[in-house]
Design a protein around this motif. Structure first.
Motif, PDB file in Angstrom:
ATOM      1  N   HIS A 208       0.990  -1.486  -0.594  1.00 13.38           N
ATOM      2  CA  HIS A 208       0.016  -0.349   0.320  1.00 13.38           C
ATOM      3  C   HIS A 208       1.105   1.149   0.118  1.00 13.38           C
ATOM      4  O   HIS A 208       0.274   2.131  -0.285  1.00 13.38           O
ATOM      5  N   SER A 209       1.874   0.959   0.535  1.00 11.38           N
ATOM      6  CA  SER A 209       2.872   1.946   0.884  1.00 11.38           C
ATOM      7  C   SER A 209       4.102   2.587   2.079  1.00 11.38           C
ATOM      8  O   SER A 209       4.143   0.965   2.932  1.00 11.38           O
ATOM      9  N   ILE A 210       4.986   2.753   1.216  1.00  3.93           N
ATOM     10  CA  ILE A 210       5.924   3.006   2.403  1.00  3.93           C
ATOM     11  C   ILE A 210       6.561   4.707   3.259  1.00  3.93           C
ATOM     12  O   ILE A 210       6.133   5.200   2.282  1.00  3.93           O
ATOM     13  N   GLU A 211       6.180   4.144   4.345  1.00  9.72           N
ATOM     14  CA  GLU A 211       6.869   5.859   5.617  1.00  9.72           C
ATOM     15  C   GLU A 211       8.484   5.424   5.082  1.00  9.72           C
ATOM     16  O   GLU A 211       8.916   5.144   5.916  1.00  9.72           O
ATOM     17  N   GLN A 212       8.934   6.676   4.629  1.00 13.69           N
ATOM     18  CA  GLN A 212       9.926   7.097   5.513  1.00 13.69           C
ATOM     19  C   GLN A 212      11.171   6.874   4.879  1.00 13.69           C
ATOM     20  O   GLN A 212      11.955   6.065   5.746  1.00 13.69           O
ATOM     21  N   PRO A 213      11.339   6.429   3.741  1.00 17.76           N
ATOM     22  CA  PRO A 213      12.390   5.189   3.710  1.00 17.76           C
ATOM     23  C   PRO A 213      14.103   5.913   3.702  1.00 17.76           C
ATOM     24  O   PRO A 213      14.800   4.623   4.152  1.00 17.76           O
ATOM     25  N   ILE A 214      13.730   6.964   3.285  1.00 18.08           N
ATOM     26  CA  ILE A 214      15.128   7.326   3.805  1.00 18.08           C
ATOM     27  C   ILE A 214      14.940   8.552   4.818  1.00 18.08           C
ATOM     28  O   ILE A 214      13.736   8.725   5.227  1.00 18.08           O
ATOM     29  N   ARG A 215      16.083   9.146   5.739  1.00 21.67           N
ATOM     30  CA  ARG A 215      15.989   9.864   7.109  1.00 21.67           C
ATOM     31  C   ARG A 215      16.061  11.339   5.985  1.00 21.67           C
ATOM     32  O   ARG A 215      15.664  11.965   4.979  1.00 21.67           O
ATOM     33  N   GLN A 216      15.331  11.945   7.250  1.00 23.94           N
ATOM     34  CA  GLN A 216      14.551  12.717   6.340  1.00 23.94           C
ATOM     35  C   GLN A 216      15.529  14.459   6.492  1.00 23.94           C
ATOM     36  O   GLN A 216      16.733  14.104   6.732  1.00 23.94           O
ATOM     37  N   ALA A 223      12.017  13.755  -3.378  1.00 20.39           N
ATOM     38  CA  ALA A 223      11.536  14.150  -4.011  1.00 20.39           C
ATOM     39  C   ALA A 223      11.418  13.392  -5.291  1.00 20.39           C
ATOM     40  O   ALA A 223      10.995  13.037  -5.695  1.00 20.39           O
ATOM     41  N   GLY A 224      13.075  12.989  -5.584  1.00 20.45           N
ATOM     42  CA  GLY A 224      13.496  11.553  -6.786  1.00 20.45           C
ATOM     43  C   GLY A 224      13.062  10.577  -6.699  1.00 20.45           C
ATOM     44  O   GLY A 224      12.258   9.547  -7.480  1.00 20.45           O
ATOM     45  N   ILE A 225      12.825   9.848  -4.860  1.00 21.08           N
ATOM     46  CA  ILE A 225      12.479   8.613  -5.109  1.00 21.08           C
ATOM     47  C   ILE A 225      10.712   8.567  -4.704  1.00 21.08           C
ATOM     48  O   ILE A 225      10.095   8.145  -5.614  1.00 21.08           O
ATOM     49  N   CYS A 226      10.125   9.689  -4.936  1.00 17.81           N
ATOM     50  CA  CYS A 226       9.088   9.785  -4.416  1.00 17.81           C
ATOM     51  C   CYS A 226       8.051   9.700  -6.018  1.00 17.81           C
ATOM     52  O   CYS A 226       7.157   9.458  -6.445  1.00 17.81           O
ATOM     53  N   LYS A 227       8.715  10.257  -6.837  1.00 12.36           N
ATOM     54  CA  LYS A 227       9.040  10.903  -8.105  1.00 12.36           C
ATOM     55  C   LYS A 227       9.069   8.914  -9.208  1.00 12.36           C
ATOM     56  O   LYS A 227       8.031   8.815  -9.834  1.00 12.36           O
ATOM     57  N   GLN A 228      10.407   8.287  -8.922  1.00 13.46           N
ATOM     58  CA  GLN A 228      10.175   7.107  -9.281  1.00 13.46           C
ATOM     59  C   GLN A 228       9.849   6.059  -9.129  1.00 13.46           C
ATOM     60  O   GLN A 228       9.856   4.913  -9.087  1.00 13.46           O
ATOM     61  N   SER A 229       9.496   6.348  -7.562  1.00 12.28           N
ATOM     62  CA  SER A 229       9.061   4.884  -6.571  1.00 12.28           C
ATOM     63  C   SER A 229       7.735   4.378  -7.859  1.00 12.28           C
ATOM     64  O   SER A 229       6.902   4.959  -7.707  1.00 12.28           O
ATOM     65  N   PRO A 230       7.407   3.091  -6.837  1.00 12.10           N
ATOM     66  CA  PRO A 230       6.445   2.387  -8.339  1.00 12.10           C
ATOM     67  C   PRO A 230       5.490   1.660  -6.856  1.00 12.10           C
ATOM     68  O   PRO A 230       4.717   1.340  -6.975  1.00 12.10           O
ATOM     69  N   ILE A 231       6.238   2.312  -5.807  1.00  8.99           N
ATOM     70  CA  ILE A 231       4.999   2.419  -4.456  1.00  8.99           C
ATOM     71  C   ILE A 231       5.114   3.133  -3.500  1.00  8.99           C
ATOM     72  O   ILE A 231       5.827   4.277  -3.122  1.00  8.99           O
ATOM     73  N   PRO A 232       3.841   3.820  -3.559  1.00  3.80           N
ATOM     74  CA  PRO A 232       3.257   4.940  -2.867  1.00  3.80           C
ATOM     75  C   PRO A 232       4.400   5.102  -1.221  1.00  3.80           C
ATOM     76  O   PRO A 232       4.504   4.788  -0.684  1.00  3.80           O
ATOM     77  N   ILE A 233       4.904   6.724  -1.635  1.00  6.05           N
ATOM     78  CA  ILE A 233       5.479   6.998  -0.239  1.00  6.05           C
ATOM     79  C   ILE A 233       4.793   7.757   0.634  1.00  6.05           C
ATOM     80  O   ILE A 233       4.124   8.853   0.289  1.00  6.05           O
ATOM     81  N   ALA A 234       5.396   7.580   1.645  1.00  3.65           N
ATOM     82  CA  ALA A 234       4.952   8.135   2.626  1.00  3.65           C
ATOM     83  C   ALA A 234       5.488   9.434   3.767  1.00  3.65           C
ATOM     84  O   ALA A 234       6.039   8.402   3.960  1.00  3.65           O
ATOM     85  N   LEU A 235       4.722  10.541   3.597  1.00  5.50           N
ATOM     86  CA  LEU A 235       6.630  11.202   5.207  1.00  5.50           C
ATOM     87  C   LEU A 235       5.927  11.142   6.240  1.00  5.50           C
ATOM     88  O   LEU A 235       4.399  11.191   6.783  1.00  5.50           O
ATOM     89  N   ASP A 236       7.012  10.985   7.324  1.00  4.70           N
ATOM     90  CA  ASP A 236       6.438  10.529   8.561  1.00  4.70           C
ATOM     91  C   ASP A 236       7.615  12.073   9.273  1.00  4.70           C
ATOM     92  O   ASP A 236       7.115  13.070   9.644  1.00  4.70           O
ATOM     93  N   GLU A 237       9.325  11.767   9.419  1.00  5.92           N
ATOM     94  CA  GLU A 237       9.894  11.971   9.921  1.00  5.92           C
ATOM     95  C   GLU A 237      10.169  13.473   9.755  1.00  5.92           C
ATOM     96  O   GLU A 237      10.153  14.449  10.516  1.00  5.92           O
ATOM     97  N   GLU A 238       9.473  13.202   8.539  1.00 10.75           N
ATOM     98  CA  GLU A 238      10.123  14.919   7.841  1.00 10.75           C
ATOM     99  C   GLU A 238       9.114  16.165   8.445  1.00 10.75           C
ATOM    100  O   GLU A 238       8.912  17.426   7.925  1.00 10.75           O
ATOM    101  N   LEU A 239       7.953  15.910   8.678  1.00 14.04           N
ATOM    102  CA  LEU A 239       7.257  16.486   9.426  1.00 14.04           C
ATOM    103  C   LEU A 239       6.475  17.285  10.582  1.00 14.04           C
ATOM    104  O   LEU A 239       6.507  17.695  11.182  1.00 14.04           O
ATOM    105  N   ILE A 240       8.189  16.397  11.467  1.00 12.71           N
ATOM    106  CA  ILE A 240       8.638  16.499  12.598  1.00 12.71           C
ATOM    107  C   ILE A 240       8.736  18.026  12.956  1.00 12.71           C
ATOM    108  O   ILE A 240       9.868  18.629  12.631  1.00 12.71           O
ATOM    109  N   GLY A 241       8.440  18.919  13.913  1.00 10.83           N
ATOM    110  CA  GLY A 241       8.557  19.681  14.639  1.00 10.83           C
ATOM    111  C   GLY A 241       7.322  21.564  14.391  1.00 10.83           C
ATOM    112  O   GLY A 241       6.460  20.846  13.289  1.00 10.83           O
TER     113      GLY A 241
END
Length: 355
Positions: A208-216, A223-241
């Motif tokens: 379904h999706s994978i959260e935060q594949p690489i560190r924030q 952005a490059g991963i989100c554009k090319q990934s065959p699996i939907p990407i979810a941001l998690d740690e990227e939103l901290i703060g």
């Protein structure tokens, strides 16, 4: 209105070590706050300042001292409650928002009333599978499926990737995607160099999706991963703060994830979480909420807030049973359903409240 705030530290103990790609946790520090009005005796609003050491943006050595100072400023009339919320760091704002909303609702541990907090509806949650050995994780997967979960979330990045891939294959061999949803959470365990190769390897198994594949913080790479990934990407740690709406729009507009995962105690409290939703939905990005190892006090607030939003996707709110000394509450998890049982009572232990 003459508001006063008290706080107290509380340490939660895990039933078994909680393992992520970042660390192994045996216990967790947190702080409870309660708010009352001297003109309204006997009514207390309660919340949780759910600091997450090693992850949250307000992890500082003087965390308690800063919380104490903020409480004293309010208690002495130096600042208003609205000013305190503006000055508070993410987890403190989360606790104070909860306590204030609870107080304004009568101090019944119902900061965000809805049909869910009245026991009339349930929230569907995912079954969280913590890291461990391959055998342990396989046993936990079977346990979650047998318990009735139709959405499984696996934390990955703690063992060999080939072993994790075998676990995903094991699930899909018996459960097609129309019967079971698989979510993955890498907690930043992949690198910009190997992420796409690993995502390609996972693609055949209807993830379904994978959260935060690489560190924030690696915006261009993410952005490059989100554009090319065959699996939907979810941001998690990227939103901290705590961030401005302009920053939120810039971040999501640049990275263009498919989903965001909201942890209110980490992403600026409920007010900022609502802003994240507004910004994300304005550009077609979906979301769900997840707890961040809060006690039942914080989990209850997140569940009530989530229930006030029109969302039907499984939420990440199944962490209430992790601790040996969690606060006894009306929260009841039965399989994939989280309910508020109005026949049950809160049992808050005697605590040493500090002013």
């Amino acid at each position: 209105m003459a508001l006063k705030i008290e706080y107290t530290p509380y340490r939660l103990f895990f039933k078994m070590p909680a393992i992520t790609s970042r660390s192994v946790m045996h216990d967790k520090e947190t702080y409870f706050v309660r708010l009352h009005d001297t003109d309204v005796p006997g009514v207390y609003g309660m919340g949780e300042c759910a600091i997450f050491r090693g992850l949250c943006s307000d992890d500082t050595p003087d965390y308690e001292a800063r919380l104490n100072k903020l409480c004293r400023l309010v208690n002495m009339g130096g600042i208003s409650m609205s000013e305190a919320l503006m000055q508070a760091s993410s987890s403190v704002r989360f606790g104070l928002e909860t306590a204030f909303a609870d107080f304004m609702s009568g101090g019944l541990m119902k900061p965000f009333a809805s049909p869910w907090s009245e026991g009339r509806t349930s929230i569907i949650i995912n079954g969280l599978v913590w890291m461990g050995t391959a055998t342990q994780m396989r046993d936990r997967i079977v346990e979650k499926i047998n318990a009735g979960f139709r959405c499984i979330k696996l934390k990955i990045g703690g063992i060999n990737f080939d072993q994790e891939l075998e676990l995903v294959k094991f699930i899909r061999k018996s459960f097609p995607s129309d019967k079971l949803e698989i979510r993955l959470d890498a907690n930043g365990a992949f690198t910009a160099d190997n992420a796409l190769k690993r995502l390609d390897a996972l693609f055949p198994y209807d993830i379904h999706s994978i959260e935060q594949p690489i560190r924030q913080g690696q915006f261009k790479e993410m952005a490059g991963i989100c554009k090319q990934s065959p699996i939907p990407i979810a941001l998690d740690e990227e939103l901290i703060g705590t961030f401005s709406n302009d920053y939120k729009l810039s971040l999501l507009g640049e990275i263009k994830p498919h989903y965001i995962v909201l942890k209110p105690s980490l992403c600026g409290g409920f007010s900022d979480a609502d802003n994240w939703i507004s910004v994300a939905e304005s550009i077609g990005i979906k979301w769900w909420a997840t707890s961040a190892l809060e006690s039942n006090i914080g989990l209850n607030a997140i569940a009530q807030w989530t229930a006030c939003h029109d969302t039907k996707v499984p939420q990440g709110l199944g962490t209430g049973a992790l601790y040996t000394n969690n606060i006894v509450s009306p929260l009841v998890q039965s399989g994939q359903s989280l309910r508020y049982d109005v026949s049950k009572q809160w049992n808050i232990p005697d605590l040493n409240w500090l002013k």
